[in-house]
Design a protein around this motif. Structure first.
Motif, short mmCIF file in Angstrom:
data_model
loop_
_atom_site.label_atom_id
_atom_site.label_comp_id
_atom_site.label_asym_id
_atom_site.label_seq_id
_atom_site.Cartn_x
_atom_site.Cartn_y
_atom_site.Cartn_z
N LEU A 3 76.36 50.86 37.62
CA LEU A 3 76.09 51.38 38.97
C LEU A 3 74.80 50.80 39.54
O LEU A 3 74.75 50.46 40.72
N TRP A 4 73.76 50.67 38.69
CA TRP A 4 72.48 50.19 39.21
C TRP A 4 72.60 48.74 39.71
O TRP A 4 72.01 48.37 40.72
N LYS A 5 73.40 47.91 39.00
CA LYS A 5 73.54 46.51 39.38
C LYS A 5 74.36 46.37 40.66
O LYS A 5 73.96 45.66 41.59
N ALA A 6 75.52 47.05 40.71
CA ALA A 6 76.35 47.00 41.92
C ALA A 6 75.61 47.59 43.11
O ALA A 6 75.69 47.08 44.23
N GLY A 7 74.89 48.72 42.85
CA GLY A 7 74.15 49.37 43.93
C GLY A 7 73.00 48.53 44.43
O GLY A 7 72.72 48.49 45.63
N LEU A 8 72.31 47.83 43.51
CA LEU A 8 71.18 47.00 43.91
C LEU A 8 71.63 45.84 44.79
O LEU A 8 71.06 45.57 45.85
N PHE A 9 72.70 45.15 44.34
CA PHE A 9 73.21 44.02 45.13
C PHE A 9 73.71 44.51 46.49
O PHE A 9 73.31 44.00 47.54
N SER A 10 74.59 45.50 46.46
CA SER A 10 75.19 45.97 47.71
C SER A 10 74.16 46.61 48.63
O SER A 10 74.18 46.40 49.84
N GLY A 11 73.26 47.39 48.04
CA GLY A 11 72.24 48.05 48.85
C GLY A 11 71.36 47.06 49.58
O GLY A 11 71.07 47.22 50.78
N PHE A 12 70.93 46.01 48.86
CA PHE A 12 70.06 45.01 49.48
C PHE A 12 70.76 44.31 50.64
O PHE A 12 70.21 44.17 51.74
N PHE A 13 72.01 43.88 50.41
CA PHE A 13 72.70 43.11 51.44
C PHE A 13 73.27 43.99 52.55
O PHE A 13 73.40 43.54 53.68
N ILE A 14 73.59 45.25 52.24
CA ILE A 14 73.98 46.15 53.33
C ILE A 14 72.78 46.39 54.24
O ILE A 14 72.91 46.43 55.47
N LEU A 15 71.58 46.52 53.63
CA LEU A 15 70.36 46.67 54.44
C LEU A 15 70.14 45.43 55.29
O LEU A 15 69.86 45.52 56.49
N LEU A 16 70.28 44.23 54.65
CA LEU A 16 70.07 42.99 55.39
C LEU A 16 71.10 42.81 56.49
O LEU A 16 70.77 42.50 57.65
N ASP A 17 72.37 43.01 56.14
CA ASP A 17 73.44 42.91 57.15
C ASP A 17 73.25 43.94 58.25
O ASP A 17 73.50 43.67 59.44
N GLY A 18 72.82 45.15 57.85
CA GLY A 18 72.61 46.21 58.83
C GLY A 18 71.50 45.87 59.81
O GLY A 18 71.59 46.17 61.01
N ILE A 19 70.44 45.22 59.30
CA ILE A 19 69.33 44.80 60.19
C ILE A 19 69.84 43.75 61.19
O ILE A 19 69.54 43.83 62.39
N PHE A 20 70.60 42.78 60.68
CA PHE A 20 71.14 41.77 61.59
C PHE A 20 72.10 42.40 62.61
O PHE A 20 72.09 42.05 63.78
N PHE A 21 72.94 43.34 62.13
CA PHE A 21 73.88 43.99 63.04
C PHE A 21 73.13 44.79 64.11
O PHE A 21 73.46 44.73 65.30
N GLY A 22 72.10 45.53 63.68
CA GLY A 22 71.30 46.30 64.63
C GLY A 22 70.59 45.40 65.62
O GLY A 22 70.47 45.72 66.81
N ALA A 23 70.10 44.24 65.13
CA ALA A 23 69.42 43.30 66.02
C ALA A 23 70.39 42.79 67.09
O ALA A 23 70.01 42.61 68.25
N ASN A 24 71.63 42.56 66.70
CA ASN A 24 72.61 42.10 67.68
C ASN A 24 73.01 43.20 68.66
O ASN A 24 73.34 42.92 69.81
N LEU A 25 72.98 44.46 68.19
CA LEU A 25 73.28 45.56 69.11
C LEU A 25 72.24 45.68 70.22
O LEU A 25 72.53 46.19 71.29
#
Length: 637
Positions: free
Chosen positions: A394-416
């Motif tokens: 869980l820690w490995k899947a969560g770390l990868f996904s959490g980091f890139f969801i945050l990064l993707d979310g920042i980019f998505f928010g910036a486009n909004l």
């Protein structure tokens, strides 16, 4: 067969023309869009910050997330949002609520892809034609007419396919990336301090210095990776290794050097901010580069259009869209298809976008929202695959996904933040596509569940058959049905109207699996009920096109003699009457009725011989699924 290792460089070159066209033409507009997003001057600090953001976005999003991790989530070699949705859905098993959320996320991601499919050809071709303004401001009025001409020509040739010229795409894009490499390197040699942007501190410092304005810049920075999803979506054509090879050894270095070269140019000549890409080249080379960039953007647009065809075919084979007419444009390449209806719809949409936004800078505000949304949904789906299929802790899947969801979310928010300036457009296209797909899925579920809830079992039907009645006539009758149990209503209606039963009755169900392809050994399952009644269940993957006569002809284990000339195919076709009663919302019922009416008929879709088809029609009140009338007719040739 040639060993795959020996063909790796050739596959990598071929991938250049299909996979990297979109991301490879991003230097035409990305850096100028970043500077114009906040009306920034091309000072050393601003340029180093923006170049660092672009470089580390390329490394993290494309190099790490997609090329290193996401491409491991292959569905029997195939990639893309639909493929990872199927993988994630299977990974969670029968958990109903989680599976529903996964399917919804995948459907949303697929819907947003169409927003990208409309904007990519428009911004790519427009940015290439704008190079004419650099050669001579007097040619500015020609930019939009020429861009429209290129777009119209591109869509007109789709019916002919790209088999004849497709082999030139890879070498053409190789030339393009070498030009990116060389032109950027020339200016870096003139001002090598731009290489300081390789230090991520400049990216972090830029964001910290500009605060909320830095987030606006991120909405333009993401233009550098708008083709990242193609690496994953087109994996089935080439495999992961050739794509990774092309990315790490050519595409990433060429893009990095070109962006940094534009930065060096602007540091030395700030007046080049009008169009830094074309200013990289000497004046005499401007028009030739307009031609070369035009070719590159056409190739990039072709890849997106082909991807839209493929995604649409996958969607309706998985039950998210009505059947559409498919024309195969190549006998050798099964992936080369042409969808006339979608082609003209895309062409009209792209023309409308060019006429509405008028420039690549204005279009840059609309670009990115759909792409970043799809990226974010892909990350969420990969979490379930990593956790349940790859057995990551869980820690490995969560770390990868959490980091890139945050990064993707920042980019998505910036486009909004660019919503009013044009970011609304791809979201509107995605919302429309999602509405269409979810309405079709829901309508088909209601039809399948309530249209004929009390189907007669085959065993009960056989008990009612005697040697005397009904009359058995020579030949084979094939009844197409989505149900895997019971007697099809087409058979009952034919028996009611004609009072006869063929000597061989084949109840055929075509199932589309959440896998790209099904092996020949697993294609057909046959059950013999006796008295000349058989049930065939044929399985196809979402990348395959069913051909029923071919299926029957190639099935040597059918267990009964089959003569194509004495076979009659029975299919059903419904017409829906929307009502205000309980069911779906009235507007959705009307939408579903329209889609049902324009759906390609089974005769064309399954390649049935038209003069051997009997079609049964039902008029249905959707809310209660009451059959009001029924009729049958023989299809004409």
């Amino acid at each position: 067969m040639t060993d795959r290792k020996e063909t790796l460089p050739l596959l990598a070159m071929a991938a250049l023309g299909v996979v990297f066209g979109d991301i490879g033409t991003s230097p035409l507009y990305t850096l100028s869009a970043c500077l114009s997003a906040m009306s920034l001057q091309p000072s050393a600090n601003n340029l180093l910050g923006i170049l660092s953001l672009i470089f580390w976005t390329l490394v993290l999003v494309v190099g790490v997330k997609y090329a290193w991790v996401v491409m491991r989530a292959d569905n029997h070699g195939e990639g893309g949002i639909m493929a990872v949705t199927a993988l994630a859905s299977r990974a969670v098993g029968h958990s109903g609520r989680v599976r529903w959320w996964i399917l919804s996320i995948g459907l949303l991601g697929a819907a947003l892809f169409y927003g990208d499919g409309v904007i990519t050809p428009a911004i790519s071709v427009l940015s290439a034609m704008e190079g004419m303004e650099v050669a001579s401001p007097a040619w500015k009025p020609l930019v939009i007419p020429l861009a429209l001409g290129v777009i119209i020509g591109l869509f007109l040739v789709q019916r002919r396919g790209t088999a004849a010229i497709g082999h030139l795409f890879g070498p053409s894009m190789l030339v393009w990336f070498l030009l990116l490499f060389g032109s950027g390197l020339t200016w870096i040699v003139a001002d090598p301090q731009v290489l300081l942007a390789l230090n991520p501190w400049f990216a972090l410092h830029f964001i910290g210095m500009h605060g909320l304005g830095g987030l606006v810049i991120l909405g333009a920075v993401v233009l550098a990776v708008t083709g990242a999803e193609a690496l994953y979506a087109d994996m089935g054509h080439f495999g992961a290794r050739p794509i990774r090879m092309a990315w790490y050894f050519l595409v990433l270095p060429a893009l990095t050097l070109n962006y940094f070269g534009q930065g060096a140019l602007l540091e030395l000549h700030p007046a080049a901010i009008q169009n830094p890409f074309f200013k990289l080249f000497p004046a005499w080379a401007t028009l030739p580069m307009v031609v070369v960039s035009g070719i590159a953007t056409v190739i990039a647009s072709q890849a997106v259009i082909s991807g839209a065809y493929s995604a649409t075919r996958q969607a309706f084979l998985l039950g998210y869209l009505p059947r559409l007419t498919i024309i195969h444009t190549s006998a050798a390449e099964r992936g080369q298809i042409y969808l006339p209806g979608l082609n003209w719809l895309l062409m009209v949409a792209v023309i409308a976008v060019i006429l509405w936004f008028k420039s690549s800078d204005a279009l840059s505000f609309a670009y990115g929202t759909a792409v970043t949304g799809t990226m974010m949904f892909t990350t969420v789906l990969v979490f379930f695959v990593a956790r349940h299929s790859w057995k990551w802790p869980l820690w490995k899947a969560g770390l990868f996904s959490g980091f890139f969801i945050l990064l993707d979310g920042i980019f998505f928010g910036a486009n909004l933040m660019k919503f009013l300036e044009g970011g609304w457009f791809p979201l509107a296209v995605g919302l429309a596509a999602f509405t269409v797909m979810s309405t079709w899925r829901r309508g088909r579920e209601i039809l399948a569940r309530k249209l004929y809830p009390e189907a007669i079992s085959v065993e009960d039907f056989l008990h009612g058959i005697s040697p005397a009645a009904p009359i058995r006539v020579p030949g084979t009758a094939v009844y197409l049905t989505v149900r895997e149990r019971g007697i099809p209503h087409t058979l009952l209606h034919n028996l009611k109207h004609n009072k006869v039963l063929h000597e061989r009755v084949v109840i055929l169900t075509i199932k589309f699996e959440e896998e790209p392809r099904i092996s020949a050994e697993e294609r057909v399952a046959v059950r013999d009920y006796g008295q000349g009644i058989y049930r065939l269940t044929a399985r196809y993957g979402f990348m395959e096109q069913p051909d029923i006569p071919e299926l029957l002809e190639s099935g040597g284990n059918l267990g009964f003699p089959w003569n194509p000339m004495d076979t009659t195919y029975f299919v059903s076709r419904q017409r829906v009457i929307p009502t205000t009663k309980a069911g779906m919302a009235l507007w959705r019922e009307r939408l579903f009725a329209i889609m049902l009416r324009i759906s390609a008929n089974a005769t064309d879709f399954f390649h049935l011989p038209a003069n051997q088809v009997m079609e049964l029609g039902d008029v249905i009140e959707l809310s209660h699924m009451v059959v009001l009338t029924a009729s049958w007719r023989k299809s004409s040739g």
